[in-house]
Write a protein that holds these residues in place. Structure first.
Motif, PDB file in Angstrom:
ATOM      1  N   PHE A   1      50.193  28.625 -28.169  1.00  0.00           N
ATOM      2  CA  PHE A   1      51.430  27.875 -28.333  1.00  0.00           C
ATOM      3  C   PHE A   1      51.865  27.454 -26.939  1.00  0.00           C
ATOM      4  O   PHE A   1      51.725  28.242 -26.002  1.00  0.00           O
TER       5      PHE A   1
ATOM      6  N   PHE B   1      54.670  27.250 -25.658  1.00  0.00           N
ATOM      7  CA  PHE B   1      55.845  27.958 -25.139  1.00  0.00           C
ATOM      8  C   PHE B   1      55.619  29.448 -24.941  1.00  0.00           C
ATOM      9  O   PHE B   1      56.543  30.176 -24.555  1.00  0.00           O
TER      10      PHE B   1
ATOM     11  N   ARG C   1      58.893  19.337 -41.623  1.00  0.00           N
ATOM     12  CA  ARG C   1      57.662  18.723 -41.125  1.00  0.00           C
ATOM     13  C   ARG C   1      57.172  17.677 -42.114  1.00  0.00           C
ATOM     14  O   ARG C   1      57.348  17.833 -43.325  1.00  0.00           O
TER      15      ARG C   1
ATOM     16  N   ALA D   1      58.440  36.336 -27.814  1.00  0.00           N
ATOM     17  CA  ALA D   1      59.010  35.542 -28.902  1.00  0.00           C
ATOM     18  C   ALA D   1      58.046  35.571 -30.065  1.00  0.00           C
ATOM     19  O   ALA D   1      56.836  35.759 -29.891  1.00  0.00           O
ATOM     20  N   PHE D   2      58.589  35.414 -31.245  1.00  0.00           N
ATOM     21  CA  PHE D   2      57.742  35.305 -32.430  1.00  0.00           C
ATOM     22  C   PHE D   2      58.417  34.389 -33.432  1.00  0.00           C
ATOM     23  O   PHE D   2      59.633  34.162 -33.356  1.00  0.00           O
ATOM     24  N   GLY D   3      57.624  33.818 -34.320  1.00  0.00           N
ATOM     25  CA  GLY D   3      58.185  32.955 -35.349  1.00  0.00           C
ATOM     26  C   GLY D   3      57.395  33.126 -36.629  1.00  0.00           C
ATOM     27  O   GLY D   3      56.168  33.113 -36.614  1.00  0.00           O
TER      28      GLY D   3
ATOM     29  N   GLU E   1      62.904  33.144 -36.221  1.00  0.00           N
ATOM     30  CA  GLU E   1      62.435  33.234 -34.853  1.00  0.00           C
ATOM     31  C   GLU E   1      62.947  34.536 -34.255  1.00  0.00           C
ATOM     32  O   GLU E   1      64.012  35.014 -34.628  1.00  0.00           O
TER      33      GLU E   1
ATOM     34  N   HIS F   1      60.633  23.501 -35.945  1.00  0.00           N
ATOM     35  CA  HIS F   1      60.543  24.960 -35.927  1.00  0.00           C
ATOM     36  C   HIS F   1      61.883  25.528 -35.460  1.00  0.00           C
ATOM     37  O   HIS F   1      62.779  24.761 -35.075  1.00  0.00           O
TER      38      HIS F   1
ATOM     39  N   SER G   1      62.148  27.454 -32.899  1.00  0.00           N
ATOM     40  CA  SER G   1      62.036  27.773 -31.471  1.00  0.00           C
ATOM     41  C   SER G   1      63.105  27.115 -30.586  1.00  0.00           C
ATOM     42  O   SER G   1      63.470  27.704 -29.552  1.00  0.00           O
TER      43      SER G   1
ATOM     44  N   GLY H   1      53.253  33.743 -35.700  1.00  0.00           N
ATOM     45  CA  GLY H   1      52.797  33.401 -34.363  1.00  0.00           C
ATOM     46  C   GLY H   1      53.729  34.021 -33.343  1.00  0.00           C
ATOM     47  O   GLY H   1      54.916  34.189 -33.602  1.00  0.00           O
ATOM     48  N   CYS H   2      53.170  34.384 -32.189  1.00  0.00           N
ATOM     49  CA  CYS H   2      54.007  35.055 -31.192  1.00  0.00           C
ATOM     50  C   CYS H   2      53.385  34.958 -29.808  1.00  0.00           C
ATOM     51  O   CYS H   2      52.310  34.394 -29.628  1.00  0.00           O
TER      52      CYS H   2
ATOM     53  N   GLN I   1      62.152  29.388 -41.465  1.00  0.00           N
ATOM     54  CA  GLN I   1      61.527  30.239 -40.458  1.00  0.00           C
ATOM     55  C   GLN I   1      62.527  31.270 -39.950  1.00  0.00           C
ATOM     56  O   GLN I   1      63.741  31.093 -40.066  1.00  0.00           O
TER      57      GLN I   1
HETATM   58  N1  PHE Z   1      57.249  27.954 -33.364  1.00  0.00           N
HETATM   59  C1  PHE Z   1      55.940  28.386 -33.783  1.00  0.00           C
HETATM   60  C2  PHE Z   1      55.576  27.661 -35.084  1.00  0.00           C
HETATM   61  O1  PHE Z   1      56.438  27.078 -35.708  1.00  0.00           O
HETATM   62  C3  PHE Z   1      55.907  29.871 -34.019  1.00  0.00           C
HETATM   63  C4  PHE Z   1      56.121  30.650 -32.764  1.00  0.00           C
HETATM   64  C5  PHE Z   1      57.383  31.050 -32.412  1.00  0.00           C
HETATM   65  C6  PHE Z   1      55.052  30.993 -31.961  1.00  0.00           C
HETATM   66  C7  PHE Z   1      57.574  31.808 -31.254  1.00  0.00           C
HETATM   67  C8  PHE Z   1      55.244  31.730 -30.801  1.00  0.00           C
HETATM   68  C9  PHE Z   1      56.510  32.133 -30.461  1.00  0.00           C
HETATM   69  O2  PHE Z   1      54.453  27.673 -35.501  1.00  0.00           O
END
Ligand code: PHE
Length: 337
Positions: free
Chosen positions: A245, A247, A191, A302-304, A207, A163, A165, A279-280, A205
């Motif tokens: 998540f 993190f 992956r 954070a979000f991704g 982020e 990811h 992240s 996701g966040c 992705q």
């Molecule tokens: N890294 C997570 C994923 O790949 C997405 C995510 C990023 C979730 C940042 C929360 C915060 O699914």
């Protein structure tokens, strides 16, 4: 001499020959020049007479040479014009215009939205260490959530990032405890998935990470609402569902009202009216700590999101593999979009 010269000149049929004759008669060692040079030995009465005749002959030869030269030049111009004629009635060659790849296009649009909101772009390596990809994101070695992301390992400790992240952690470390942090991190991730309509072993992705004093969940929600409305249209709404998540805490998954049916229900949203897009969550205190921040002083969100997924939804595409197979029938549809 005059008769001979003019006769020879009449037969000339190339510019080179003409020049040769000019040298032969009028050049430094030319026939006429010799005669005129020899005038020193003539008597005073003869000199003007011969001089005059000599000048007349010279003028006559020069005149013929000039006329000939002009004719040669004219012929050459005419030849060139004939050779370079363009038939403007011939059909043109069709040029196929290129197009920005839909994934790049969507990534650029997403980046533009966040740049407009004051974010800067951060990048990190695709070959990543276990520390940045997992450890520093609160996924210790035996953590079950590591199974969520089957990984391509290079060595025991190095893998293709699963990811974007890890760029959160790299950014925090680079900032050295300073705030505000406000970045987006676009990039490829990997992956161990079998490729199908919705999975690919490599995908993209973006982020997002914001850190500062008093950053709250409402800031996250407001930011994401702003983003989806700029991306999918003003009428778009979002909802946050509790999620997990390692993190982020709390964590959420974000849905948007279906961009195809506007939330009324269709095949794309499986008749729910909603589409999951990212996701966040609030950055986990332990992640802040490992990044060099005091969780009692600052907070962050954070979000991704997956670029492929956003692109699928935005353009109503049903199979992610269209993005990777380079079929011009697919790609050329984005030329004018
Ligand atoms: N890294 C997570 C994923 O790949 C997405 C995510 C990023 C979730 C940042 C929360 C915060 O699914």
């Amino acid at each position: 001499l005059r008769v001979e010269a003019l006769q020879e000149l009449q037969q000339v049929d190339s510019p080179q020959q003409l020049n040769d004759l000019r040298v032969k008669y009028l050049g430094k060692k030319g026939a006429l020049t010799e005669i005129l040079r020899g005038m020193g030995s003539l008597s005073a009465e003869e000199r003007p007479v011969i001089g005059q005749v000599g000048n007349e002959v010279r003028a006559a030869i020069e005149e013929v040479i000039e006329t000939k030269q002009a004719a040669f030049q004219q012929a050459e111009t005419a030849n060139r014009l004939r050779a370079e004629t363009i038939d403007v009635t011939l059909p043109g060659k069709k040029q196929a215009p290129g197009a920005v790849h839909p994934l790049n296009k969507v990534a650029q649009e997403i980046e533009d939205v966040f740049i407009g909101l004051g974010y800067t772009i951060a990048e990190g390596p695709e070959v990543e260490s276990d520390f940045y990809n997992f450890e520093a994101l609160n996924l210790p070695k035996d953590h079950p959530a590591r199974d969520m992301q089957d990984s391509f390992y290079v060595t025991d400790d190095i893998l293709m990032r699963t990811h974007t992240s890890p760029v959160q952690v790299r950014t925090m470390k680079a900032m050295n405890g300073k705030t505000p942090v406000k970045v987006i991190c676009p990039g490829k991730v990997y992956r161990r998935d079998d490729d199908d309509a919705t999975h690919s072993f490599q995908f993209n992705q973006i982020e997002g990470l914001v850190i500062g004093p008093n950053i709250r969940m409402s800031d996250l929600k407001g930011t994401l609402l702003q983003f989806v409305q700029l991306m999918f249209g003003k009428q778009t709404e979002i909802r946050l569902r509790p999620s997990f998540f390692p993190f982020t805490e709390p964590s959420a998954e974000v849905d948007v009202t279906c961009v195809q049916c506007g939330g009324h229900g269709c095949r794309m949203c499986k008749h729910t009216g909603w589409l999951e897009i990212l996701g966040c969550g609030m950055v986990h205190p332990r992640v802040l700590e490992m990044g060099g921040y005091d969780p009692n002083e600052v907070s962050g969100f954070a979000f991704g999101m997956g670029v492929e997924r956003i692109a699928l939804l935005k353009y109503g595409i049903d199979d992610i593999r269209h993005f990777y197979t380079n079929d011009l029938r697919f790609l050329s549809q984005f030329v004018r979009m």
